[in-house]
Write a protein that holds these residues in place. Structure first.
Motif: not given
Length: 139
Positions: A110-117, A123-127, A131-139
């Motif tokens: 979820x591109x969870x932010x790192x604000x002061x820690x 912010x990061x959790x998902x359900x 049967x098939x799930x996909x997560x796309x993360x930008x580094x």
């Protein structure tokens, strides 16, 4: 006796089918990686209490053209979060300034932010509930 054995066999088969229906394959695609050097480490977490401390499952991957993909199989339906870091110097750990601030690139689901820690579980959790799930993360 035959009917008992058949009943037990059918019951076991039904239980296995029910368990198999409640798991998924999770494909995690990571994009926008600054270089192809080193390795990318992906951690899958299944509880807020172990978030960023103890992975439920983990994978690593080489990087090609600023991208990579890892796949987690047989993940039970539920709530999860992902953390990713780029071990650019390939020393097997995330390097940090003063032991706290990451020197190497990282990201979370979820591109969870790192604000002061560190990024928060909420912010990061998902359900996972299919049967098939996909997560796309930008580094």
């Amino acid at each position: 006796m035959k009917s008992l054995i058949l009943s037990l066999g059918f019951g076991l088969f039904s239980l296995m089918a029910a368990i198999a229906q409640n798991t998924a394959t999770l494909s995690v695609k990571i994009q926008d990686i600054a270089s192809d050097d080193g390795m990318l480490y992906v951690g899958l977490y299944n509880s807020a209490g172990e978030w960023l401390e103890q992975t439920y499952k983990g994978e690593s991957s080489t990087i090609t053209n600023g991208r990579c993909e890892v796949v987690f199989k047989e993940v039970p339906y539920g709530e999860y979060a992902i953390s990713v870091y780029h071990d650019e110097n390939d020393n097997g750990k995330m390097d940090k300034y003063l032991g706290m601030i990451p020197k190497e690139s990282y990201a979370c689901s979820n591109q969870a932010p790192a604000n002061f820690g560190p990024p928060r579980w909420d912010d990061a959790k998902f359900i996972i509930n299919q049967e098939t799930n996909q997560q796309i993360i930008k580094l």
